[in-house]
Design a protein around this motif. Structure first.
Motif, PDB file in Angstrom:
ATOM      1  N   ALA A 128       3.417   5.905  -6.155  1.00 37.24           N
ATOM      2  CA  ALA A 128       3.474   4.511  -5.721  1.00 37.24           C
ATOM      3  C   ALA A 128       2.212   4.172  -4.938  1.00 37.24           C
ATOM      4  CB  ALA A 128       4.703   4.264  -4.848  1.00 37.24           C
ATOM      5  N   THR A 129       1.681   2.964  -5.166  1.00 36.23           N
ATOM      6  CA  THR A 129       0.484   2.489  -4.477  1.00 36.23           C
ATOM      7  C   THR A 129       0.722   1.086  -3.941  1.00 36.23           C
ATOM      8  OG1 THR A 129      -0.948   3.773  -5.958  1.00 36.23           O
ATOM      9  CG2 THR A 129      -1.983   2.004  -4.683  1.00 36.23           C
ATOM     10  N   ASN A 130       0.396   0.882  -2.679  1.00 38.63           N
ATOM     11  CA  ASN A 130       0.516  -0.437  -2.064  1.00 38.63           C
ATOM     12  C   ASN A 130      -0.735  -1.250  -2.398  1.00 38.63           C
ATOM     13  OD1 ASN A 130       0.904  -2.689  -0.500  1.00 38.63           O
ATOM     14  ND2 ASN A 130       0.911  -1.618   1.464  1.00 38.63           N
ATOM     15  N   ARG A 131      -0.586  -2.308  -3.184  1.00 37.59           N
ATOM     16  CA  ARG A 131      -1.721  -3.131  -3.590  1.00 37.59           C
ATOM     17  C   ARG A 131      -1.936  -4.332  -2.671  1.00 37.59           C
ATOM     18  NH1 ARG A 131      -0.709  -4.128  -9.942  1.00 37.59           N
ATOM     19  NH2 ARG A 131       1.070  -5.244  -9.029  1.00 37.59           N
ATOM     20  N   SER A 132      -1.099  -4.492  -1.663  1.00 38.95           N
ATOM     21  CA  SER A 132      -1.228  -5.640  -0.770  1.00 38.95           C
ATOM     22  C   SER A 132      -2.188  -5.328   0.374  1.00 38.95           C
ATOM     23  CB  SER A 132       0.144  -6.035  -0.217  1.00 38.95           C
ATOM     24  OG  SER A 132       0.602  -5.050   0.693  1.00 38.95           O
ATOM     25  N   GLN A 133      -2.448  -6.339   1.212  1.00 34.37           N
ATOM     26  CA  GLN A 133      -3.373  -6.202   2.332  1.00 34.37           C
ATOM     27  C   GLN A 133      -2.664  -5.874   3.643  1.00 34.37           C
ATOM     28  OE1 GLN A 133      -6.721  -6.280   1.778  1.00 34.37           O
ATOM     29  NE2 GLN A 133      -6.027  -6.378  -0.350  1.00 34.37           N
ATOM     30  N   LYS A 134      -1.390  -5.542   3.559  1.00 38.43           N
ATOM     31  CA  LYS A 134      -0.641  -5.199   4.763  1.00 38.43           C
ATOM     32  C   LYS A 134       0.331  -4.065   4.450  1.00 38.43           C
ATOM     33  CE  LYS A 134       3.002  -8.618   3.955  1.00 38.43           C
ATOM     34  NZ  LYS A 134       3.770  -9.755   4.521  1.00 38.43           N
ATOM     35  N   ALA A 135       0.787  -3.413   5.496  1.00 40.46           N
ATOM     36  CA  ALA A 135       1.774  -2.352   5.320  1.00 40.46           C
ATOM     37  C   ALA A 135       3.091  -2.963   4.835  1.00 40.46           C
ATOM     38  CB  ALA A 135       1.993  -1.607   6.627  1.00 40.46           C
ATOM     39  N   GLU A 142      13.616   4.802   2.743  1.00 39.83           N
ATOM     40  CA  GLU A 142      12.564   3.806   2.920  1.00 39.83           C
ATOM     41  C   GLU A 142      11.187   4.452   2.870  1.00 39.83           C
ATOM     42  OE1 GLU A 142      13.295   1.686   6.521  1.00 39.83           O
ATOM     43  OE2 GLU A 142      14.671   0.270   5.567  1.00 39.83           O
ATOM     44  N   GLN A 143      10.288   3.835   2.110  1.00 43.44           N
ATOM     45  CA  GLN A 143       8.914   4.297   1.995  1.00 43.44           C
ATOM     46  C   GLN A 143       8.005   3.187   2.526  1.00 43.44           C
ATOM     47  OE1 GLN A 143       8.109   7.326   0.720  1.00 43.44           O
ATOM     48  NE2 GLN A 143      10.133   7.894  -0.058  1.00 43.44           N
ATOM     49  N   THR A 144       7.252   3.476   3.587  1.00 42.34           N
ATOM     50  CA  THR A 144       6.316   2.493   4.133  1.00 42.34           C
ATOM     51  C   THR A 144       4.899   2.918   3.772  1.00 42.34           C
ATOM     52  OG1 THR A 144       7.783   1.933   5.983  1.00 42.34           O
ATOM     53  CG2 THR A 144       5.451   1.367   6.218  1.00 42.34           C
ATOM     54  N   LEU A 145       4.198   2.052   3.070  1.00 42.45           N
ATOM     55  CA  LEU A 145       2.831   2.342   2.630  1.00 42.45           C
ATOM     56  C   LEU A 145       1.854   1.402   3.309  1.00 42.45           C
ATOM     57  CD1 LEU A 145       3.332   2.893  -1.226  1.00 42.45           C
ATOM     58  CD2 LEU A 145       3.496   4.546   0.641  1.00 42.45           C
ATOM     59  N   GLN A 146       0.749   1.970   3.775  1.00 46.79           N
ATOM     60  CA  GLN A 146      -0.322   1.168   4.343  1.00 46.79           C
ATOM     61  C   GLN A 146      -1.120   0.504   3.217  1.00 46.79           C
ATOM     62  OE1 GLN A 146      -0.451   0.729   7.666  1.00 46.79           O
ATOM     63  NE2 GLN A 146       1.373   2.061   7.707  1.00 46.79           N
ATOM     64  N   PRO A 147      -1.940  -0.506   3.538  1.00 48.84           N
ATOM     65  CA  PRO A 147      -2.724  -1.180   2.489  1.00 48.84           C
ATOM     66  C   PRO A 147      -3.562  -0.188   1.678  1.00 48.84           C
ATOM     67  CG  PRO A 147      -2.886  -2.391   4.550  1.00 48.84           C
ATOM     68  CD  PRO A 147      -2.161  -1.115   4.865  1.00 48.84           C
ATOM     69  N   GLY A 148      -3.379  -0.201   0.377  1.00 46.37           N
ATOM     70  CA  GLY A 148      -4.137   0.684  -0.505  1.00 46.37           C
ATOM     71  C   GLY A 148      -3.647   2.116  -0.560  1.00 46.37           C
ATOM     72  N   GLN A 149      -2.655   2.464   0.237  1.00 49.89           N
ATOM     73  CA  GLN A 149      -2.182   3.847   0.275  1.00 49.89           C
ATOM     74  C   GLN A 149      -1.384   4.203  -0.974  1.00 49.89           C
ATOM     75  OE1 GLN A 149       0.519   4.737   3.503  1.00 49.89           O
ATOM     76  NE2 GLN A 149       0.604   6.934   3.028  1.00 49.89           N
ATOM     77  N   SER A 150      -1.582   5.429  -1.463  1.00 48.87           N
ATOM     78  CA  SER A 150      -0.810   5.967  -2.587  1.00 48.87           C
ATOM     79  C   SER A 150      -0.064   7.213  -2.130  1.00 48.87           C
ATOM     80  CB  SER A 150      -1.730   6.328  -3.762  1.00 48.87           C
ATOM     81  OG  SER A 150      -2.332   5.179  -4.318  1.00 48.87           O
ATOM     82  N   VAL A 151       1.144   7.380  -2.631  1.00 48.17           N
ATOM     83  CA  VAL A 151       1.920   8.576  -2.312  1.00 48.17           C
ATOM     84  C   VAL A 151       2.550   9.123  -3.587  1.00 48.17           C
ATOM     85  CG1 VAL A 151       2.440   7.936   0.063  1.00 48.17           C
ATOM     86  CG2 VAL A 151       3.974   7.214  -1.754  1.00 48.17           C
TER      87      VAL A 151
END
Length: 201
Positions: free
Chosen positions: A104-111, A139-148
């Motif tokens: 999973a990758t967060n594509r937004s500009q915020k967590a 629950e998975q919290t991703l920072q901006p641009g972070q991938s896990v």
């Protein structure tokens, strides 16, 4: 006159009892509504109902000389700006324990925070798809641009070959869908002065 007063008091008591009963009933219904989702989730996990996989604490102690294909599906609900990739299909022996990984990758500009639900198709196979480890309902919290990478450890119960409705199944698909959720709030820390008082007590 006394009878009239007593009748009035009796009616007030009766009305009060009815009102209290209604309040208790409504509160009970609200409580049941909140409990329905986790109870249903638990029921599905225990029984495999509706394609829900089983959760187990140990690996299979029996491996058959027969394989089954397992494919993986990944979905994102509206409102969660993530990229979610499934693992590649595998063909384990029935009873063999494998580990695969979703990404999973967060594509937004915020967590942002998401939580995944899952199911198995065909639904009849859900009771035989056993997960030793997974990221579902966490629950998975991703920072901006972070991938896990999120691992899933599983095996297909050899009993799948004995049941009339599942013994001819050749392919199982494990599907996850991530939904947006609010991260759990940490418990507020006590003020320093309050801590000192507590220690003295």
């Amino acid at each position: 006159m006394a009878n009239v007063v007593q009748n009035g008091q009796a009616k007030r008591v009766s009305n009060g009892a009815i009102f209290a009963g209604c309040v208790v009933f409504v509160a009970g219904m609200v409580g049941m509504a909140y409990a329905a989702v986790p109870l249903y989730r638990l029921f599905c996990q225990v029984t495999g109902y509706n394609g829900t996989t089983q959760r187990v604490e140990q690996y299979s102690d029996k491996i058959l000389d027969r394989t089954i294909q397992v494919t993986f599906d990944a979905n994102i609900s509206p409102g969660l700006n993530w990229e979610f990739k499934p693992a590649k299909a595998v063909t384990p022996k029935i009873g063999e324990t494998l580990q695969i990984e979703y990404t999973a990758t967060n594509r937004s500009q915020k967590a942002t925070t998401g939580s995944a639900v899952f199911n198995v198709t065909p639904m009849e196979a859900g009771a035989y798809f056993n997960k030793v480890e997974c990221f579902c309902f966490t629950e998975q919290t991703l920072q901006p641009g972070q991938s896990v990478n999120m691992p899933v450890v599983f095996f297909v119960d050899p009993a799948i070959t004995k049941a009339e409705e599942t013994r001819n199944i050749k392919t199982i698909t494990l599907s996850y869908t991530f939904y947006p959720s609010e991260p759990a709030k940490p418990v507020a820390a006590l003020p320093e002065g309050q801590k000192a008082v507590d220690k003295k007590l």
